[in-house]
Design a protein around this motif. Sequence first.
Motif, PDB file in Angstrom:
ATOM      1  N   GLY A  89       0.828  -1.197   0.000  1.00  0.00           N
ATOM      2  CA  GLY A  89       0.000   0.000   0.000  1.00  0.00           C
ATOM      3  C   GLY A  89       0.863   1.247   0.000  1.00  0.00           C
ATOM      4  N   ILE A  90       0.227   2.377   0.193  1.00  0.00           N
ATOM      5  CA  ILE A  90       0.920   3.669   0.117  1.00  0.00           C
ATOM      6  C   ILE A  90       1.973   3.797   1.214  1.00  0.00           C
ATOM      7  N   TYR A  91       1.570   3.550   2.446  1.00  0.00           N
ATOM      8  CA  TYR A  91       2.508   3.717   3.559  1.00  0.00           C
ATOM      9  C   TYR A  91       3.679   2.749   3.436  1.00  0.00           C
ATOM     10  N   HIS A  92       3.404   1.506   3.080  1.00  0.00           N
ATOM     11  CA  HIS A  92       4.468   0.516   2.917  1.00  0.00           C
ATOM     12  C   HIS A  92       5.436   0.948   1.811  1.00  0.00           C
TER      13      HIS A  92
ATOM     14  N   ARG B  92      13.537   3.931   3.242  1.00  0.00           N
ATOM     15  CA  ARG B  92      14.524   3.097   3.919  1.00  0.00           C
ATOM     16  C   ARG B  92      15.593   2.590   2.945  1.00  0.00           C
ATOM     17  N   GLU B  93      15.187   2.140   1.783  1.00  0.00           N
ATOM     18  CA  GLU B  93      16.117   1.513   0.849  1.00  0.00           C
ATOM     19  C   GLU B  93      16.811   2.493  -0.097  1.00  0.00           C
ATOM     20  N   GLU B  94      16.124   3.550  -0.474  1.00  0.00           N
ATOM     21  CA  GLU B  94      16.681   4.478  -1.452  1.00  0.00           C
ATOM     22  C   GLU B  94      17.019   5.834  -0.872  1.00  0.00           C
ATOM     23  N   GLY B  95      16.563   6.092   0.350  1.00  0.00           N
ATOM     24  CA  GLY B  95      16.809   7.374   0.996  1.00  0.00           C
ATOM     25  C   GLY B  95      15.737   8.385   0.644  1.00  0.00           C
ATOM     26  N   PRO B  96      15.690   9.429   1.430  1.00  0.00           N
ATOM     27  CA  PRO B  96      14.652  10.454   1.184  1.00  0.00           C
ATOM     28  C   PRO B  96      14.835  11.122  -0.146  1.00  0.00           C
TER      29      PRO B  96
END
Length: 175
Positions: free
Chosen positions: A161-164, A171-175
């Motif tokens: 979903g959106i939040y996931h 987490r994986e690609e950074g902000p």
Amino acid sequence: MESENSVRQETVKKPVDPKRRKRKVSVSMAASVTAAAPLRRLEILLQVQNSQNIKYKDVIQGLQHMKRTDGFRGLFKGNGAYIAQAMSFSIVRTAVHYPLARIIQLHWQHPGKENAKPPILLTGGIEACSLMIATAAAYPMDMVRGRLSVQTGKSPYQYRGIYHALSRIAREEGP
């Protein structure tokens, strides 16, 4: 004379409660966005499809393929993210535009010229600034919408979903 006054009073409309009006606008926007969701998803899929393996040739065939592979709900993948993106864009644009316009207007006015208005070019710049800020603020939801739209059962990343999707991307690609 009395009947004329009663008729006039009956025809005068009561002002609409701003909260109710905002709710109506939000619901109508969500409904119209949802109605166009399959076409928006198809547009994304047409843009990212492999040129050697063309699955989506035209609109009707593309919609049929989406329904066949992902089911009826598959037509609306990414729609919630699009609604969130459109609403956040609208909110940020409004929240930035009016204070910025007020600051420019107060800065432009001189003593004795209280009704002076800034030049059109400056007011267009205010609109451009508010649109740029709103676009930057709403971009994460636009990216999530795109990723949810192209996701299939065979995709390497599976977002629930959106939040996931937002949390996993951050987490994986950074902000």
